[in-house]
Write an enzyme that holds these catalytic residues in place. Sequence first.
Site, PDB file in Angstrom:
ATOM      1  N   HIS A 198     -78.531 -53.766   8.031  1.00  0.00           N
ATOM      2  CA  HIS A 198     -78.213 -54.203   6.676  1.00  0.00           C
ATOM      3  C   HIS A 198     -76.720 -54.050   6.396  1.00  0.00           C
ATOM      4  O   HIS A 198     -76.080 -53.094   6.829  1.00  0.00           O
ATOM      5  CB  HIS A 198     -79.012 -53.391   5.652  1.00  0.00           C
ATOM      6  N   HIS A 199     -76.173 -55.027   5.679  1.00  0.00           N
ATOM      7  CA  HIS A 199     -74.729 -55.035   5.421  1.00  0.00           C
ATOM      8  C   HIS A 199     -74.312 -53.865   4.529  1.00  0.00           C
ATOM      9  O   HIS A 199     -73.128 -53.498   4.479  1.00  0.00           O
ATOM     10  CB  HIS A 199     -74.318 -56.357   4.770  1.00  0.00           C
ATOM     11  N   SER A 200     -75.240 -53.260   3.799  1.00  0.00           N
ATOM     12  CA  SER A 200     -74.903 -52.063   3.014  1.00  0.00           C
ATOM     13  C   SER A 200     -74.635 -50.880   3.923  1.00  0.00           C
ATOM     14  O   SER A 200     -73.975 -49.914   3.530  1.00  0.00           O
ATOM     15  CB  SER A 200     -76.043 -51.715   2.053  1.00  0.00           C
TER      16      SER A 200
END
Length: 466
Positions: free
Chosen positions: A139-141
């Site tokens: 996930h980009h988070s």
Amino acid sequence: MLVPMSPTDSVFLFAESRDQPMHVGGLQVFHPADGMERDDVLDTFQQMLSSNETSPMFGKRVRRSIRTGWLWAWEEDERFDIEHHVRHNALPRPGRVLDLFALCSRLHGSLLDRHRPLWETHLIEGLHDGRFAVYTKVHHSLTDGVSAIRLMQSSLSDDPEFRGGVPPWRAGVESMSPRRSEVVAPASRGPVELSSDTLRTALRTAGEAAALPLVLARSVNRGLHAQSGPLAFTAPKMMFNVPITGARRFAAQSWAIERFQLVAKRSDCSLNDVVLAMCSGALRRYLLSLQMLPQAPLIAMVPVSLRDESTAPTGGNSVGAVMCNLATQLDDPGQRLSAITQSMRNGKQALASMTQLQILAMTALAVSPLGIDPLLRLTGVVRPPFNLIISNVPGPRSELYWNGSRMSGLYPLSIPVDGQALNISCVSHAEQLSFGLTGCRRTVPHLQRLLSHLDDELVALELATA
């Protein structure tokens, strides 16, 4: 223990929906080590499942509750299950590369489970020539592209005889204490030193924030005059800038990096300028074939890493952006390259006059329409902030091996979003430069044809600069 998430990282969770998964991915293709059989590949898979130990980055999950003020935070997953995150897949016969890309397209279109750490790794066997692959999505988070590449490198070796490799999620575990949740506290500091540091940081941040209106005015002025910078107001409405679905289509190909370097040397520009010109020409050919090329030039958002080379790969996001005029209205490839080179130089000069905080603020402002327009149902109605994202991430410079198996291919998969149906990502590896095209399956037809157009355009650039 709950650890607050930075606003930059939490944006990717707030923006996520079923039609807009917010994870990045990577596909690694390996040539088996000499003498390696199918059973050995399966043994490798079992070794991956042999331990629940992970580095802290891969063992934390997201949490939002009244305790966090309904803002996103990180907490350790006390019930971490490695078998959920590491999976085994096999391609149908005949095991073509197209079958591999089709599988990755399906895997990349599904959401990650927010009740668990936000990553998956898939070991894929069955390629017709005996190779196997590893597809990973994060996930980009949790991380940006630069950090993801560094983490991948940390699990590989440049020694083909080395057999002690560990997967990325276990990199550094050996030097940790037995429990993943234990965090070594920094050495205590005196109150005078802490106070002076805090004061200096607060004053510097306040000064940078006070200058934001002036920075904004300059950026808006550049955008209104079609000059490159962090903002653009001239991107035309076109077929990519519409609402999308969650289904994905992925295509990839590699070219010798020396070809790009030669064009760059002849044209006195950067390798990334050549990449952008190659994409520009390919997009022009593709849109002309569909009779959908806008008269105004396409505008690409080009991410720029703000990380220092010495920064440890601890995850998170630190990215700015330049809006590049792709000059797609020009028929001559040499003229397009010159226009793109000038556009990128102007954009980098604009960023050079800003602090990192100011760049992040301008970047957030530049991408904000991608969140606002869908809420107001304006996607595809109003002018987009840019037409697509083109990124180029530096990868490993030497050949790398996983327990003796040589990594022969490294391909990035990125994030299309509402209003941005196509994302082009590049990563270098040894003597290759690999392009990964990730698009909305419904919105971007015949995505595979873009690879042929990219190849034709690289040849055209070579001839134009010979």
